[in-house]
Design an enzyme around this catalytic site. Structure first.
Site: not given
Length: 366
Positions: A15, A111-112
């Site tokens: 993350d 983003d993860e």
């Protein structure tokens, strides 16, 4: 129901830390060390916070908060509009780093992502060592930081990645999983929202250990299908595999306006712009959809959706825009004040590549 046995995998959940804000601070030295808010500007009606730097978070600024509220909490904050092209470019480079170690990558957003490194490409063996290498590569090559959670399943890895942010690395080993989940407050369970958490607490269920006392029948009676999922989770059982090819269910765009729209002409003009965004995304991903859905949010925050399914799949700009306008026409627009419009396409099929007349039909999913 037959009692499941846990499948032990080596799962990493990565993350990125305050991703949009971190990219902005990396690319713009004047933002570094400052309280930065990425999202809608607070002027006019104001927009919504997409993310905030850790300097802004100290003042209580959070994602999905209104920009006006963020400004009240942090009057010295700098507000900037998102630059999605920059974030996507960084995300692609991060994905390239992941792919050095495994092909089993399940992105959840820019983003993860989950990574299954049960069998890693480089033969490193240790999931912790792989997570350290990935974090180091992201820092050295992209000048960004990521937090990682490492465990035997997706559920625990996801929670672990949030435990030592920013730039954190948390390992929950096989022998610690059940004990870890038993101590976990129900509101920290991934997937348990505010409403469900409150419902659990109203029943005296405050931790994983409390949930563990309930039978499968009691869990499903109180919480439906998710009750069965959490019945297994509190016993350390989450056998969901990392899915590298997640099927796209829908694609759309929406916009919140600085001031309420009150005329049909204004609404049609905005729908044309939104339809163009949707059309561009459909072409980029080579998709056609049958169902067009119009989303409307009024000034009083009442929200409705209206849908129409075409007999044939489409990605035609004019037809998308016209369908959205037709759906708008069958809503009650008398004295309407509209703060948001959105268009979504669903019921997809990929666009088939053009074949020569003599060529056999290829199965795109073969």
């Amino acid at each position: 129901m037959e009692h499941q046995q846990p499948i032990r995998r080596k799962i990493i959940h990565i993350d990125m830390d305050a991703f949009y804000a971190s990219v902005e601070q990396r690319d713009n030295p004047e933002y570094r060390g400052k309280a930065l808010v990425v999202g809608g500007l607070p002027e006019g009606r104001g927009g919504v916070v997409a993310t905030a730097s850790y300097e802004a978070r100290k003042f209580g600024v959070r994602s999905a908060m209104s920009s006006k509220q963020a400004l009240q909490l942090c009057p010295h904050a700098i507000f900037v509009r998102p630059r999605f092209a920059a974030y996507k470019e960084a995300s692609q480079k991060i994905r390239e780093i992941f792919s050095r170690y495994t092909d089993l990558i399940e992105p959840l957003s820019l983003d993860e992502a989950y990574l299954d490194v049960t069998e890693d490409k480089l033969g490193i063996g240790s999931a912790m060592d792989i997570a350290k290498e990935i974090k180091q590569a992201i820092k050295e090559e992209l000048n960004l930081t990521a937090s990682a959670g490492v465990s035997v399943n997706k559920f625990v890895a996801k929670i672990a990645s949030d435990m030592q942010k920013p730039d954190g690395l948390t390992f929950i080993g096989p022998s610690s999983v059940e004990r870890f989940i038993e101590k976990l407050p129900v509101e920290k369970f991934y997937g348990v929202g505010k409403v469900t958490a409150q419902k659990m607490m109203n029943k005296g269920l405050f931790t994983g250990a409390d949930l563990k006392k309930l039978s499968l029948a009691e869990m499903t009676a109180n919480f439906g299908k998710t009750g069965a999922f959490y019945y297994n989770i509190v016993r350390g059982i989450d056998n969901r595999a990392v899915q590298p090819h997640r099927e796209t269910k829908s694609m759309g765009a929406e916009d919140t306006f600085p001031y309420d729209l009150t005329t049909i002409d204004e609404m049609h003009a905005e729908l044309d712009k939104i339809a163009q965004l949707v059309h561009d995304r459909l072409l980029k991903y080579q998709l056609k959809g049958r169902t067009v859905t119009l989303k409307i949010k009024y000034a009083d925050f009442k929200q409705i959706t209206r849908s129409y399914s075409h007999p044939e799949r489409l990605n035609d700009l004019q037809l998308i825009a016209r369908t959205a306008k037709d759906l708008l026409a069958v809503t009650d627009l008398e004295d309407a004040r509209i703060r948001l419009l959105g268009i979504t396409l669903s019921n997809f099929t990929p666009i088939e590549p053009k074949q020569k007349q003599s060529s056999p039909q290829l199965d795109l999913f073969e």
